[in-house]
Design a protein around this motif. Structure first.
Motif, PDB file in Angstrom:
ATOM      1  N   ALA A   1       0.830  -1.214   0.000  1.00 33.33           N
ATOM      2  CA  ALA A   1       0.000   0.000   0.000  1.00 33.33           C
ATOM      3  C   ALA A   1       0.861   1.260   0.000  1.00 33.33           C
ATOM      4  CB  ALA A   1      -0.922  -0.012   1.212  1.00 33.33           C
TER       5      ALA A   1
ATOM      6  N   ARG B   1       1.839   3.320  -3.439  1.00 32.58           N
ATOM      7  CA  ARG B   1       0.961   4.295  -4.085  1.00 32.58           C
ATOM      8  C   ARG B   1       0.713   3.954  -5.546  1.00 32.58           C
ATOM      9  NH1 ARG B   1       3.806   9.864  -1.734  1.00 32.58           N
ATOM     10  NH2 ARG B   1       4.035   9.134   0.413  1.00 32.58           N
ATOM     11  N   LEU B   2       0.500   2.686  -5.801  1.00 31.66           N
ATOM     12  CA  LEU B   2       0.167   2.243  -7.155  1.00 31.66           C
ATOM     13  C   LEU B   2      -1.250   2.677  -7.511  1.00 31.66           C
ATOM     14  CD1 LEU B   2       1.679  -1.350  -6.968  1.00 31.66           C
ATOM     15  CD2 LEU B   2       2.594   0.569  -8.295  1.00 31.66           C
ATOM     16  N   ALA B   3      -1.525   2.757  -8.803  1.00 27.30           N
ATOM     17  CA  ALA B   3      -2.837   3.177  -9.286  1.00 27.30           C
ATOM     18  C   ALA B   3      -3.379   2.144 -10.268  1.00 27.30           C
ATOM     19  CB  ALA B   3      -2.731   4.542  -9.966  1.00 27.30           C
TER      20      ALA B   3
ATOM     21  N   ASP C   1      -1.538   0.371 -13.492  1.00 25.97           N
ATOM     22  CA  ASP C   1      -0.085   0.313 -13.352  1.00 25.97           C
ATOM     23  C   ASP C   1       0.443  -1.094 -13.618  1.00 25.97           C
ATOM     24  OD1 ASP C   1       0.358   2.963 -12.862  1.00 25.97           O
ATOM     25  OD2 ASP C   1       0.694   2.761 -10.707  1.00 25.97           O
TER      26      ASP C   1
ATOM     27  N   ALA D   1      -1.888  -8.373  -3.109  1.00 24.79           N
ATOM     28  CA  ALA D   1      -1.979  -6.951  -2.781  1.00 24.79           C
ATOM     29  C   ALA D   1      -1.612  -6.092  -3.986  1.00 24.79           C
ATOM     30  CB  ALA D   1      -1.065  -6.625  -1.604  1.00 24.79           C
ATOM     31  N   LEU D   2      -0.605  -6.488  -4.737  1.00 26.81           N
ATOM     32  CA  LEU D   2      -0.248  -5.749  -5.948  1.00 26.81           C
ATOM     33  C   LEU D   2      -1.414  -5.730  -6.921  1.00 26.81           C
ATOM     34  CD1 LEU D   2       3.399  -7.068  -6.493  1.00 26.81           C
ATOM     35  CD2 LEU D   2       2.755  -4.733  -5.864  1.00 26.81           C
TER      36      LEU D   2
ATOM     37  N   ALA E   1      -4.582  -6.031  -6.219  1.00 22.98           N
ATOM     38  CA  ALA E   1      -5.664  -5.206  -5.678  1.00 22.98           C
ATOM     39  C   ALA E   1      -5.445  -3.736  -5.994  1.00 22.98           C
ATOM     40  CB  ALA E   1      -5.774  -5.414  -4.169  1.00 22.98           C
ATOM     41  N   HIS E   2      -4.202  -3.278  -6.041  1.00 22.14           N
ATOM     42  CA  HIS E   2      -3.925  -1.864  -6.282  1.00 22.14           C
ATOM     43  C   HIS E   2      -3.896  -1.508  -7.765  1.00 22.14           C
ATOM     44  CE1 HIS E   2      -3.152  -0.393  -2.188  1.00 22.14           C
ATOM     45  NE2 HIS E   2      -2.733  -1.625  -1.939  1.00 22.14           N
ATOM     46  N   VAL E   3      -3.415  -2.410  -8.623  1.00 23.24           N
ATOM     47  CA  VAL E   3      -3.345  -2.078 -10.053  1.00 23.24           C
ATOM     48  C   VAL E   3      -4.636  -2.427 -10.779  1.00 23.24           C
ATOM     49  CG1 VAL E   3      -0.850  -2.412 -10.027  1.00 23.24           C
ATOM     50  CG2 VAL E   3      -2.319  -4.283 -10.810  1.00 23.24           C
TER      51      VAL E   3
ATOM     52  N   ARG F   1       0.994   9.767  -7.677  1.00 23.37           N
ATOM     53  CA  ARG F   1       1.759   9.183  -6.582  1.00 23.37           C
ATOM     54  C   ARG F   1       1.612  10.066  -5.357  1.00 23.37           C
ATOM     55  NH1 ARG F   1       3.272   4.755  -8.442  1.00 23.37           N
ATOM     56  NH2 ARG F   1       4.257   4.464 -10.442  1.00 23.37           N
TER      57      ARG F   1
END
Length: 409
Positions: A235, A238-240, A243, A258-259, A261-263, A409
């Motif tokens: 977390a 600050r990935l969007a 990404d 987790a990666l 979930a963020h991208v 970011r």
């Protein structure tokens, strides 16, 4: 002992000649005389290569010495960990049996040898391509009727399906005779020189694979309690959505959910590790649902430049032989403003105490040292935390201007 020589039968002067070829490449070797009751190494610790000589069960001092089972587990471990392995002469049969050959004798019933030649699978082989046998080839011991299911034939003749084979990318069985009258054949000396050079070049990867391969099955269960800490660290990247992210030295891929979930679905996730067994474990635990798994060297990534927006790496950098080269490579594959997140679920002081040593001011992960290494390789340190319960450093590729250029970011 970087190279362990497993002797199933006495080799006489040939053993000294083989040792000479290994030491010429700057390696040391140790001969384990299985035929005389000497036990094989318990595991691959400290072993960078294996050479197998002689035929299991033949010529042993008693039936329990040098038998088919002696060293078989070590050979199977070497195959799984991709430790360079050369089984020479009748030793090729020992390797075939350890790899699951359905033809235990391994040798064809027809004597002699026809005209030998490379098979199409031998093209580009790192051991044998430059060692093309002459028209009649070095004299084979006999020849294989059948090979283990995972083996590919490299040299064959019109009488036998194979005189040499490869399993994976690191194990070779070559049944050509080592020599006559106690002397090592020139062809074999050149082949041993190439094998020794290959062992030396692959030593770094071999050590990692040997260490992690037999731990891979239990790795996830042993460290599952750390998964929330990995998610919290991701977390901080600050990935969007959209990404492109990679977990370098991913092991069983604990950071990959987790990666993802963020991208989001429009982004991409790569899990990269040098140990295939860890990636097999990652797939078994469902990590392939969150991204692609790739067996590769994290210091020489098979990726184009500027292709990643985020790199996560836990407990890898300070174990690499050349960390600055790795950081430079990671900067190459990162887009301007891309994030590098270095993480460990324990702080530096906790890890030092666990290993019974004080904190070392020369430690790469000490803030001044890490900041200097990052700046020299194309990164800017943005956050640094060396807490009681974790270590975390976030860096940005391309310097502060690149960081400002990515407003999300």
């Amino acid at each position: 002992m970087p190279v362990a020589v497993l002797e199933y039968t006495p080799q006489g002067d040939l053993a000294s000649a083989i040792d000479g070829a290994v030491t010429t490449a700057g390696l040391s070797s140790r001969t384990i005389r299985l035929w005389d009751g000497e036990p094989p190494p318990a595991d691959l610790t400290g072993i960078e290569g294996l050479i197998v000589l002689g035929r299991a069960g033949a010529g042993a001092a008693d039936p329990d010495r040098g038998g088919p089972g002696a060293g078989a587990a070590l050979l199977r471990d070497a195959l799984a960990a991709e430790v360079p392995l050369l089984a020479a002469g009748p030793g090729a049969c020992v390797l075939a049996v350890a790899a699951g050959s359905v033809d235990p004798e391994g040798q064809g019933g027809r004597g002699g040898c026809g005209r030998t030649g490379f098979t199409p699978a031998a093209e580009g082989d790192p051991l044998l391509t430059e060692a093309a046998p002459p028209v009649c080839g070095p004299r084979p011991a006999a020849g294989f009727r059948e090979l283990p299911s995972e083996a590919v034939a490299l040299v064959s003749c019109d009488l036998h399906a194979a005189h040499a084979f490869r399993i994976g990318g690191s194990a070779w069985g070559v049944d050509f005779r080592l020599g006559d009258d106690g002397g090592l054949a020139p062809w074999w000396r050149r082949t041993l020189d190439r094998f020794s050079a290959l062992v030396a070049v692959r030593a770094e990867h071999t050590a990692a694979r040997a260490f992690f391969t037999h731990r891979a099955d239990a790795w996830e269960e042993r460290f599952a309690h750390q998964t929330p800490a990995y998610a919290a660290a991701v977390a901080r990247m600050r990935l969007a959505p959209g990404d492109r992210a990679a977990d370098l030295g991913c092991g069983t891929g604990r950071a990959m959910p987790a990666l993802r979930a963020h991208v989001g679905e429009t982004g991409s996730v790569l899990g990269i590790d040098v140990t295939p067994a860890m990636l097999v474990a990652a797939a078994r635990h469902g990590r392939a649902r969150h991204g692609s798994l790739l067996a590769a060297d994290c210091t020489r990534l098979p990726l184009p430049s500027a292709v990643l927006d985020g790199i996560f790496s836990a407990g890898l950098l300070d174990h690499l032989p050349d960390p600055r080269s790795a950081l430079r490579e990671w900067a190459r594959v990162s887009a301007p403003g891309g994030t590098l997140l270095l993480f460990h679920p324990s702080g530096r002081a906790e890890r030092a105490a666990r290993h019974g040593r004080p904190l070392d001011a020369r430690d790469l992960l000490a803030e001044p040292n890490l900041r200097s290494a990052l700046v020299a390789t194309g990164w800017t340190l943005a956050e640094y935390e060396d807490a009681a319960g974790h270590f975390l450093a976030r860096a940005v590729s391309g310097g502060p201007s690149a960081s400002r250029g990515r407003s999300r970011r």
